[in-house]
Design an enzyme around this catalytic site. Structure first.
Site, PDB file in Angstrom:
ATOM      1  N   LYS A 110     -13.283  -9.077  -7.299  1.00 26.50           N
ATOM      2  CA  LYS A 110     -13.539  -8.499  -5.971  1.00 26.50           C
ATOM      3  C   LYS A 110     -15.034  -8.277  -5.831  1.00 26.50           C
ATOM      4  O   LYS A 110     -15.746  -8.149  -6.831  1.00 26.50           O
ATOM      5  CB  LYS A 110     -12.818  -7.154  -5.828  1.00 26.50           C
ATOM      6  CG  LYS A 110     -12.594  -6.744  -4.397  1.00 26.50           C
ATOM      7  CD  LYS A 110     -11.377  -7.442  -3.827  1.00 26.50           C
ATOM      8  CE  LYS A 110     -11.139  -7.096  -2.376  1.00 26.50           C
ATOM      9  NZ  LYS A 110      -9.846  -7.589  -1.900  1.00 26.50           N
TER      10      LYS A 110
HETATM   11  P1  NAD Z   1     -10.026  -5.980   8.810  1.00 25.83           P
HETATM   12  O1  NAD Z   1     -11.450  -5.577   8.643  1.00 25.83           O
HETATM   13  O2  NAD Z   1      -9.712  -7.253   9.496  1.00 25.83           O
HETATM   14  O3  NAD Z   1      -9.218  -4.820   9.580  1.00 25.83           O
HETATM   15  C1  NAD Z   1      -9.173  -3.491   9.136  1.00 25.83           C
HETATM   16  C2  NAD Z   1      -8.459  -2.687  10.209  1.00 25.83           C
HETATM   17  O4  NAD Z   1      -8.263  -1.364   9.739  1.00 25.83           O
HETATM   18  C3  NAD Z   1      -9.267  -2.565  11.509  1.00 25.83           C
HETATM   19  O5  NAD Z   1      -8.382  -2.561  12.607  1.00 25.83           O
HETATM   20  C4  NAD Z   1      -9.930  -1.185  11.364  1.00 25.83           C
HETATM   21  O6  NAD Z   1     -10.257  -0.605  12.619  1.00 25.83           O
HETATM   22  C5  NAD Z   1      -8.818  -0.431  10.678  1.00 25.83           C
HETATM   23  N1  NAD Z   1      -9.269   0.743   9.929  1.00 25.83           N
HETATM   24  C6  NAD Z   1     -10.260   0.833   9.024  1.00 25.83           C
HETATM   25  N2  NAD Z   1     -10.356   2.088   8.569  1.00 25.83           N
HETATM   26  C7  NAD Z   1      -9.370   2.791   9.186  1.00 25.83           C
HETATM   27  C8  NAD Z   1      -8.944   4.128   9.134  1.00 25.83           C
HETATM   28  N3  NAD Z   1      -9.558   5.023   8.348  1.00 25.83           N
HETATM   29  N4  NAD Z   1      -7.881   4.503   9.913  1.00 25.83           N
HETATM   30  C9  NAD Z   1      -7.261   3.611  10.707  1.00 25.83           C
HETATM   31  N5  NAD Z   1      -7.626   2.321  10.809  1.00 25.83           N
HETATM   32  C10 NAD Z   1      -8.673   1.926  10.050  1.00 25.83           C
HETATM   33  O7  NAD Z   1      -9.404  -5.939   7.337  1.00 25.83           O
HETATM   34  P2  NAD Z   1      -8.088  -6.667   6.832  1.00 25.83           P
HETATM   35  O8  NAD Z   1      -8.487  -7.963   6.258  1.00 25.83           O
HETATM   36  O9  NAD Z   1      -7.032  -6.576   7.855  1.00 25.83           O
HETATM   37  O10 NAD Z   1      -7.705  -5.737   5.584  1.00 25.83           O
HETATM   38  C11 NAD Z   1      -6.957  -4.553   5.736  1.00 25.83           C
HETATM   39  C12 NAD Z   1      -6.427  -4.133   4.383  1.00 25.83           C
HETATM   40  O11 NAD Z   1      -5.610  -5.178   3.848  1.00 25.83           O
HETATM   41  C13 NAD Z   1      -7.470  -3.864   3.311  1.00 25.83           C
HETATM   42  O12 NAD Z   1      -6.993  -2.871   2.439  1.00 25.83           O
HETATM   43  C14 NAD Z   1      -7.557  -5.188   2.577  1.00 25.83           C
HETATM   44  O13 NAD Z   1      -8.066  -5.043   1.256  1.00 25.83           O
HETATM   45  C15 NAD Z   1      -6.104  -5.571   2.575  1.00 25.83           C
HETATM   46  N6  NAD Z   1      -5.830  -6.998   2.379  1.00 25.83           N
HETATM   47  C16 NAD Z   1      -6.337  -7.938   3.229  1.00 25.83           C
HETATM   48  C17 NAD Z   1      -6.016  -9.277   3.040  1.00 25.83           C
HETATM   49  C18 NAD Z   1      -6.487 -10.346   3.972  1.00 25.83           C
HETATM   50  O14 NAD Z   1      -6.029 -11.494   3.833  1.00 25.83           O
HETATM   51  N7  NAD Z   1      -7.340 -10.065   4.939  1.00 25.83           N
HETATM   52  C19 NAD Z   1      -5.191  -9.657   1.965  1.00 25.83           C
HETATM   53  C20 NAD Z   1      -4.677  -8.669   1.141  1.00 25.83           C
HETATM   54  C21 NAD Z   1      -5.001  -7.345   1.357  1.00 25.83           C
END
Ligand code: NAD
Length: 422
Positions: A110
């Site tokens: 990561k």
């Molecule tokens: P992203 O940046 O596209 O979206 C994050 C979302 O969460 C946004 O809508 C943001 O406004 C919201 N957010 C952030 N902090 C917040 C809070 N304190 N309260 C409420 N909403 C909040 O990110 P993503 O890629 O969707 O990732 C989200 C989660 O999923 C992370 O934990 C990431 O590690 C995990 N994840 C993502 C992927 C992927 O393929 N993108 C894969 C596995 C895990």
């Protein structure tokens, strides 16, 4: 109300606590325990970046390789103001376990840069990305460590990583990153993959618990890549999405949202989610988590459910779209409520699974139809769900610990076969 301790909020400690518990349950050999407890290597990079107004800023970035025992490191790059080395360490370890749970040939890694993408221009983000990649050009590679998007980064970021790396090695190398645009060797279905995997896990959980999908109530916190894709796919499949939230606030509507309209509002019109005019009570991003619902999907960030608020969670299924949304201290509270938990290392593994498919396609130079990608994803998610739940039932542990034990066992077996190079 008790205040949540810093110890509880340290995600590395949360990851470690679950690893330790699983290791002890499976009587993991001492030496292997020590080997897998620590990351393989980690680096801090200081990135001088020329800002648009002529200032020179220095940003701090990290990359942690937790394990390359089962294959090259795999893991996203996060751009966020609160990135820390402990957070990156935890996320890297979770990637090792996640890749092993779904049995794909990657280790775990990561990275992150401390910055606030909402306050940076596109050109500044590009320079940060290129300098970060340049500093790590010997570290990254299709056979070494393969980044992907995470919070604050997207397919454009991955295109810059791919281009910068390719300039350093003097050949176009698409397989160095996943989550790229289709034009650069991205995979059909990757954008939707994490949300789709979340839905597949929920489908499996409904079947397991003999619950009906039609009208099944769902609350999703986070409306980025994972949350918005889960919302639209689940809406189309017949689930009723009654709660949505992003960092600016939440919305609750017990009649269910017209999700395509919300997506249009946020993503086409660029408006704020909580200003959506199509119905819904405004509330905080946290409060939306605590309405009674059938399925709760925290898909935003870590530490949303803690000892302070876990008693308020009122759902039958909790499917973790985010990494680490529940602290390890809050695990017993959720377990005592009898909630069926789909842990992050299974629930959000659809993303890395299709990243693996993207890496395979790039290396073959041969690209699959979207239906092929989705069918293969379905196979992997169904099989992994089944294995985790069966292990949990047959060994009397919860789903999270079952997933950890299965993962640790797969990595430990590979490690034994490889032996220790000295
Ligand atoms: P992203 O940046 O596209 O979206 C994050 C979302 O969460 C946004 O809508 C943001 O406004 C919201 N957010 C952030 N902090 C917040 C809070 N304190 N309260 C409420 N909403 C909040 O990110 P993503 O890629 O969707 O990732 C989200 C989660 O999923 C992370 O934990 C990431 O590690 C995990 N994840 C993502 C992927 C992927 O393929 N993108 C894969 C596995 C895990």
């Amino acid at each position: 109300m008790c205040a949540v301790s810093q110890e509880e909020l340290n995600v590395y400690k949360s990851a470690e606590a679950r690893f330790e518990y699983a290791a002890q349950k499976m009587s993991l050999e001492d030496g292997v325990y020590r080997y897998l407890k620590y990351p393989s290597k980690e680096i801090t990079v200081y990135l001088p970046v020329a800002m648009d107004d002529g200032r020179l800023e220095v940003f701090i970035g990290y990359r942690v390789l937790h394990s390359s025992v089962r294959g090259p490191g795999k893991g996203g790059i996060r751009f966020a103001p609160d990135v820390s080395i402990d957070e990156v360490r935890a996320l890297a370890a979770w990637m090792t376990w996640k890749c092993a749970v779904v049995n794909i040939p990657f280790g775990g890694a990561k990275g992150g840069v401390i910055c606030d993408p909402s306050k940076l221009s596109k050109t500044e983000l590009e320079r940060i990305t290129r300098r970060y990649t340049g500093e790590l050009s010997d570290w990254f590679g299709p056979e070494r460590d393969v980044p992907a998007p995470d919070i604050g980064t997207n397919d454009q970021t991955m295109a810059w990583v791919m281009d910068t790396y390719s300039m350093h090695v003097r050949q176009a190398t698409t397989a160095v990153v996943t989550g790229k645009p289709l034009e650069l060797g991205g995979s059909l279905g990757r954008k939707e993959a994490t949300g789709r995997g979340v839905m597949m896990c929920c489908d499996n959980a409904l079947a397991k618990l003999k619950m009906k999908k039609d009208g099944c109530r769902v609350i999703i916190q986070g409306f980025g890549n994972v949350g918005s894709q889960a919302a639209i796919l689940m809406h189309k499949a017949g689930y009723k999405i009654i709660g949505l939230a992003d960092i600016h606030g939440g919305l609750y509507n017990d009649k269910g949202f017209d999700v395509p309209k919300v997506i249009d509002w946020v993503y086409t019109q660029g408006k704020k989610l909580h200003d959506f005019p199509g119905g819904g009570d405004k509330q905080s991003s946290k409060d939306v988590l605590f309405h009674p619902t059938d399925i709760l999907i925290p898909a935003a960030t870590e530490n949303q459910i803690t000892t302070e608020n876990a008693s308020r969670v009122d759902c039958k299924i909790l499917c973790e779209g985010a990494n680490g949304p529940v602290t390890s201290h809050a695990d017993p509270i959720i377990e005592n409520k009898g909630i069926f938990v789909i842990p992050d290392i299974l629930g959000n593994a659809g993303g890395v699974t299709v990243s693996y498919f993207e890496w395979v396609q790039d290396r073959q130079g041969f690209f699959w139809r979207e239906s092929e990608v989705n069918e293969r994803l379905q196979d992997v998610m169904d099989q992994s769900f089944d294995q985790v739940v069966r292990y949990a039932e047959s060994h009397g542990v919860n789903n999270r610990i079952a997933a950890y034990i299965m993962a640790i066992d797969r990595v430990a077996r590979a490690l034994k076969l490889r032996g220790i190079y000295a």
